[in-house]
Structures are given as C-alpha cells and as structure tokens.
Design an enzyme around this catalytic site. Structure first.
Site: not given
Lengths: 387, 252
Positions: A91, A113, A372
C-alpha cells in the site's frame, strides 16, 4: 497491441471504469487527472518519488524462493516480498505517490478508507511524513477485528472514524470517505487505496503500483536465466497488488495471471456489471441492483466490487479470477508460517491457498506469488480462530 | 413537469418540491399531505444500499425501507395509486437504472405515472445512455449543478437538464444545517444567469426561513432531510404541516 494501456478519455478499460460521481466531485476528478498527468511526466516528481520509495519504503523489494514449500508442492515457488516494505504492505507505493501529488496540488488533508487497516496505516504514515492531516474511515466490523492497526494509525497522528452504516466493512468505509470528500474537496485529497473508484484512480493507482511488476519481471529474468514465470498469482479485493504485479507481465510475457478472490467476495466470479463507488465493474448485487455484502475472513478482501481493469482483463481472458474458501485460507496461512518461517497477511494467504490447491496441476512450473503484506495484523484474529 | 413549472413561475409562484423516501412507513400519505399543503411536485427517493450523496437522515430512511423489503418495483406499484395531481419524480442512484436496463427502467417510470428522474451519481459525461432512453420514453432527466463547477460547465449542464435544474446548495451530502450556505444563493445566481430552465436549490435547505432565503434568488427549493425526518418522527401529518409552513414562507 498493448493491453496495458491508458484507459480511454472517459476512463474506460473496455466497457469498464468511467467516472460515476456526484457532480460536486467531477471537477475534482478532472483536476486530479490533470495533476497526475503533469506529475507523472515530470522527471523531478518521478525522481523524488523514487527516492522516497528507496530510502523510506525500502524498495526494491526482494524475491524469495520458497524451497521447502516448492519441494513439497512440486513447483518452483517465488515470492515478491512486498511484506517487507515500510508499513508492511504494498500500500505504501500508492500512498507515497498520492500524498506527494496531493501536496503538489496544494491540498493539506488526506482522507482514506481502509479494510484491513494496511492502507489506513500507509496513509497515516505518508501524512505524518509530509506534514498533512489525515482521517481514515474504517468499517466498525473491521475496527473490531483489526484493532492493532487502528492503534497504529492513531499513533501516527491520524483520526480514525468507525463507520456504522450498511455492512460496516470496506464498502461502507468507501461511501463515508466519498461523503467526506464531497464536503471538503477544496482542501482535501481522497487517497483511495486500490485500483478502483472514478477515473483517474484505477489508472493512477495502477501506475503507482506497477513498480511491483516491473521489478519482479526483471528480477525473475535474472533468477530464471532470462525466462518468465509460468504463473503470476495475487489476491484480489479491489485489486491493487494484483494490478501492480500483473503490470510487469501482461504485455511482456505469456505467464498465466491469476487473481484469487475470496469465495464470499467474488466480484468477478459471482458478480455482474454494475456501478458503485464511481466505476462500472463486476459487482455482487441482488435482482434490483442493491449491492450485496461480501463475507471474507480477510477484512482487506471484504469487498463486493473489483477494480475495473480486472473486469476488463477477465472479459478478454487475459487474467483468471478463481476463488478460495476461508478454510483453505486458514490452512495456507499456517502452512506458510511453518514451512517457510513467513507469516503472510490473510489477504495473501488467499493466493497461497490457490497455489496449494492447484499445485498438482502445475507440477514443475514456476509460480510467482505477490506476498503483498505481512500477517502481524492478523495474529490476534488467528489466535481466536485457532484457539 | 417543466411546462407546468415554467407556467407557475410566470405567475410568480415559487416552486416547492418535497422529497419522500419511497416505501418508508406512511410515505404515500405523506405525499398526499404534501400535495395538499402546496407542493408543486414530489421527489420519491428509491432506496439504495450505497447512497453516497445522502447524509445520516436519508441514509437511515433508506435503510429502514430496505430492511422492510422495499424494492423499486414495489414503489412503482404503490406510486401508481397516488394520483395527487402534481408531477412525480424519482431520485435514484445510477445502479438501480443500470441493473434494470435503461429502456426498461424508463418504461417502468412511465407506467408508474412518474415524469422525471434525478440521478445524483450520473454526471453529464456519463449521462448519454440514460438520457437517450429517458428522452425516448418522455421522462425528464433533471441534472445537478454543484458549486465546484467552473463557469464553462454550467451552461452545458443546464442545456441537458429537463424539468428543472437542481442547484446543489453546498459542498456536502443531504442533511439539515443551521444556516443556508452562501454557496446556495451564489450558485443559483450563476445558473439563473445562463439558463431559463427553472432553477431549484436542494441539499442543505433545512427550514422555511432558509427556503425563503434561497427563493430570493432561485425559482424554488427541494426539501429533503427536513421532510424525511418529520415523516420518521411525526408521521404524514407533520409533513403536511411543514410543507404548508414552507409554502407560506416562499409566498412573496
């Protein structure tokens, strides 16, 4: 012809995408698109971002070959280690890009969010680093099951608001972040966490995440003596880590691209085209077009839609979107920890679960999986599940 | 609706459009009460699972209706029985239309006696398919204009709007506010300068005094959260009383 192109002027990938937002946000989306185009072709912006990615986020992330699991599954299993990035997931790649862009646009505040909390933590981190204020919306259900990440965000100076409307998960957090943005658009940038939402987000976030695929492609060529992997596997909620790693292989290899969805949140698998959160894409909905609630053990994949470029890749057959069950995920999570000494995020355990299940059909093949995120945030939840 | 609105405007009447969430307990009686109390048209909200333009009051109303099993089709069936003598419009999110199919949805509206549609998440650039189907069926599509729009955008939005032009009163979602935002009259003024389509202010016009203030510039107002709250708290009579109060306030 290249598949990995810019979307059309209207922000379409094939028949998916677009910009279905309240009129108030149309100028904001147009302004964002123009600012992104300008920044993305500006060598100074690119150099500054690359410097942050290497000196702050820890890029490039390495490849790890899983010899133990590979041996027992009869495949060559290679992980792209996005879990080792600062803040613990992929991210950060997107968030550093968007926060730098927001700052360049003169915005002082980020809203975001979050589902599992990884995007919220990354947003709070970037806001702290760049001196911006940050508010994160998180479904009340997720606040409960990801309390560690909630506290991390607060430590980083962000305000976290629990969202009690609708299904009280990721989709409702997106609604609330959009409502905030509608009211605060002049000073606020909506730092959307995945390849979804109105144009230019799906494209912009893919561009910020494609560094995963570009690195992985080069790293695989080196490790595999000029060859590409046979399979590239990633989990899919909104789909940013999958788009990131797929980007390196869509046009440049014949690798099969596998986006693994949770059985309870299978937008591509069970959805039909619909429009929500600013985009036309596959969407789980009832016979009247009410969006259905997703159900997944993983807060980060608990989303009834999917990024529009994934819908496009599915529609042209370039990528496949199978599903795995929560039970398969739990067992893959444990297998990875015990065999390789790596605790994956529950999201990534979906990709692992598919690989474990399908390994008998992939004997001798090379499988690249995007790891990830790391599983620290999920340890509390697993402690309850496993007793 | 537009012909009727223009005629009323000619006569110096300000236009009043109350919003009622379809399927909410007492919604049909509330619409009748509003019509009797001086409403010029009614906006019927079609409940949607993800209402991004709505604040807490209309969100709650939508959720209550959805929990009670309300569907677009059940609302259309009940709307057909209304016969209130003023035009009916629907406010629905685009996925409701997209899922039903553009032509089919337009046909459903016509069959239910509804003359217009307001689709808050369908901006100008995405409106082509729906507007074509709506135009063909004789459904008037009301476009929304927001305070964030640059000047060049407003005439293009106005040109595509039918029925009236919805002037969004503030930066934000539906809901009651303590005062009318300065942006409400500012945008209405900008719109009046570029179009002769009736301009109605909605979102954040929260009481009779604010409605009067908005109507000093605009051709009328939409009353959403303030009406829905009264329906949930006080029932259809409370809606009738409130609409009468607003009507009096905007009669100059």
């Amino acid at each position: 012809m290249s598949i990995l192109d810019e979307p059309s002027v209207e922000g379409r990938f094939g028949e998916f995408g677009g910009r279905f937002v309240p009129e108030t946000l149309v100028p904001a989306c147009q302004e964002l698109e123009a600012a992104f185009r300008d920044a993305w072709t500006d060598p100074t912006f690119r150099a500054e971002l690359n410097q942050l990615l290497s000196e702050y986020a820890g890029r490039p992330s390495m490849l790890t070959e899983c010899h133990n699991l590979g041996r027992s599954l009869g495949i060559r299993l290679i992980l792209k280690r996005e879990d080792l990035n600062h803040t613990g997931s992929h991210k950060i790649n997107n968030v550093l890009g968007q926060a730098m862009l927001a700052k360049r646009m003169g915005k002082t505040r980020l809203v975001a969010e979050t589902g599992a909390g990884q995007h919220g933590v990354a947003s709070a981190t970037a806001a702290a680093l760049l001196g911006m204020s940050c508010k994160v919306y998180m479904g009340a259900v997720d606040v409960e099951r990801q309390s560690l990440n909630v506290f991390r965000m607060k430590l980083l100076g962000a305000e976290v608001e629990a969202v009690h409307s609708g299904s009280r998960t990721l989709k409702d957090a997106v609604n609330e972040a959009m409502r905030d943005w509608v009211a605060t658009v002049s000073e606020t940038h909506y730092c959307l966490g995945s390849v979804m939402g109105p144009h230019p987000y799906p494209w912009m976030v893919r561009e910020f995440q494609r560094i995963i695929g570009e690195e992985a492609h080069a790293q695989c060529r080196e490790l595999l003596h000029g060859e590409d992997p046979d399979f590239v596997v990633a989990c899919v909620g909104g789909g940013s880590n999958a788009m990131g790693i797929f980007s390196g292989f869509i046009d440049t290899s014949t690798a099969r691209l596998i986006g693994v969805e949770p059985a309870g949140g299978a937008a591509v698998g069970r959805g039909v085209p619909g429009v929500v959160h600013g985009m036309r894409s596959y969407l789980m909905q009832d016979e009247y077009g009410q969006v259905q609630e997703a159900h997944s053990i993983s807060a980060g994949l608990d989303y009834p839609g999917v990024g529009p470029e994934h819908s496009y890749l599915a529609s042209i057959g370039r990528a496949e979107y199978p599903t795995v069950t929560d039970a398969e995920v739990i067992s893959a999570f444990q297998l990875m920890a015990r065999s390789e000494g790596i605790i994956p995020a529950l999201e990534c355990a979906h990709a692992m679960a598919w690989i474990v299940r399908e390994a008998p059909k992939m004997q001798g093949k090379v499988v690249l999986m995007n790891l990830s995120g790391r599983g620290d945030k999920d340890v509390g939840q697993m402690m309850e599940i496993l007793g | 609706m537009e012909t009727e609105f223009r005629a009323k405007r000619e006569q110096g009447r300000k236009l009043l459009v109350p919003y009622v969430t379809g399927g909410l307990t007492g919604w049909q009686q509330a619409i009748r009460a509003a019509a009797d109390a001086g409403a010029d048209a009614i906006e019927i909200g079609i409940p949607f699972s993800d209402p991004v333009m709505d604040g807490p009051i209309i969100q709650e109303a939508s959720q209550r209706a959805l929990d009670a099993g309300v569907t677009p089709v059940s609302i259309f069936e009940e709307a057909r029985e209304l016969e209130v003598g003023i035009p009916l419009a629907v406010m629905c999110y685009y996925n409701t239309i997209h899922h039903a199919g553009h032509e089919r949805f337009a046909y459903q509206l016509v069959s239910a006696g509804i003359s217009a549609a307001i689709v808050p998440d369908l901006p100008l650039e995405e409106s082509g398919l729906w507007c074509a189907a709506a135009d063909a069926a004789g459904i008037e599509t009301v476009m929304l204009a927001a305070p964030t729009a640059p000047d060049e955008r407003l005439p293009r939005i106005a040109a595509r709007s039918r029925g009236f032009l919805y002037s969004v009163g503030l930066l934000g979602v539906t809901g009651e506010r303590n005062s009318l935002a300065a942006s409400a009259t500012a945008l209405a003024k900008r719109l009046k300068a570029v179009t002769d389509v009736p301009v109605l202010v909605g979102v954040g016009v929260s009481n009779a005094a604010q409605a009067r203030e908005a109507c000093l510039v605009a051709d009328g107002v939409i009353q959403g959260a303030s009406v829905v709250r009264r329906l949930m708290d006080g029932g259809p009579e409370a809606v009738g009383e409130y609409v009468a109060e607003v009507r009096a306030a905007i009669t100059f």
